[in-house]
Design a protein around this motif. Structure first.
Motif, PDB file in Angstrom:
ATOM      1  N   ARG A  35      24.545 -56.717  -8.347  1.00  0.00           N
ATOM      2  CA  ARG A  35      24.208 -55.423  -8.944  1.00  0.00           C
ATOM      3  C   ARG A  35      22.974 -54.841  -8.286  1.00  0.00           C
ATOM      4  NH1 ARG A  35      22.260 -57.458 -14.997  1.00  0.00           N
ATOM      5  NH2 ARG A  35      20.262 -58.385 -14.359  1.00  0.00           N
ATOM      6  N   VAL A  78      24.479 -61.566  -9.347  1.00  0.00           N
ATOM      7  CA  VAL A  78      24.694 -61.725 -10.789  1.00  0.00           C
ATOM      8  C   VAL A  78      25.382 -63.059 -11.057  1.00  0.00           C
ATOM      9  CG1 VAL A  78      25.818 -60.812 -12.844  1.00  0.00           C
ATOM     10  CG2 VAL A  78      24.845 -59.238 -11.151  1.00  0.00           C
ATOM     11  N   TYR A 111      27.439 -52.256 -10.279  1.00  0.00           N
ATOM     12  CA  TYR A 111      27.906 -53.621 -10.084  1.00  0.00           C
ATOM     13  C   TYR A 111      28.928 -53.651  -8.946  1.00  0.00           C
ATOM     14  CZ  TYR A 111      25.470 -55.231 -14.224  1.00  0.00           C
ATOM     15  OH  TYR A 111      24.487 -55.569 -15.123  1.00  0.00           O
ATOM     16  N   ASP A 133      20.203 -54.262 -17.846  1.00  0.00           N
ATOM     17  CA  ASP A 133      21.435 -54.593 -17.129  1.00  0.00           C
ATOM     18  C   ASP A 133      22.056 -53.365 -16.481  1.00  0.00           C
ATOM     19  OD1 ASP A 133      22.222 -56.820 -19.828  1.00  0.00           O
ATOM     20  OD2 ASP A 133      21.487 -57.383 -17.838  1.00  0.00           O
ATOM     21  N   TRP A 142      29.838 -61.213  -8.222  1.00  0.00           N
ATOM     22  CA  TRP A 142      29.330 -59.917  -8.653  1.00  0.00           C
ATOM     23  C   TRP A 142      27.850 -59.824  -8.305  1.00  0.00           C
ATOM     24  CZ3 TRP A 142      32.460 -56.157 -10.438  1.00  0.00           C
ATOM     25  CH2 TRP A 142      33.726 -56.530 -10.880  1.00  0.00           C
TER      26      TRP A 142
END
Length: 122
Positions: free
Chosen positions: A38, A48, A93, A89, A36
């Protein structure tokens, strides 16, 4: 042709959890690493977490102890469990699959999903 489709994004309050999923479809024989990444507005895409086919994981320092990556090799699916989410955050993503071997192919390819938006409100 291999496709990666992410799901599970959305709006969540700070401190809350969210779980992302990514399914890789196509004539896949094997995927080496799934991960992942982002990208927040105005920023570069960043790693990530990643996980290899044998379960070795790597995390960005900013998400260690809060996020957990896992995968189901039989289903060609990778998950990202995100806990204690913070406003920082917030990002799109993206799922990534690296070292993808498909039927009739003898070298690994890299693929990206289209992304799923995660928004964390304060």
């Amino acid at each position: 042709q291999v496709q990666l489709v992410e799901s599970g994004g959305g709006l969540v309050q700070a401190g809350g959890p969210l779980r992302l999923s990514c399914l890789a479809s196509g004539s896949i024989v094997r995927i080496n690493t799934m991960g992942w990444y982002r990208q927040a507005p105005g920023k570069q895409r960043e790693l990530v977490a990643t996980i290899t086919s044998d379960g070795s994981t790597k995390y960005a320092d900013s998400v260690k102890s809060r996020f957990t990556i896992s995968r189901d090799n039989a289903k060609n699916t990778v998950y990202l469990q995100m806990n204690s989410l913070k406003p920082e955050d917030t990002a799109v993503y993206y799922c990534n699959a690296d070292g993808v071997i498909t039927i009739g192919q003898y070298y690994g390819m890299n693929y990206w999903g289209k992304g799923t938006l995660v928004t964390v409100s304060s």
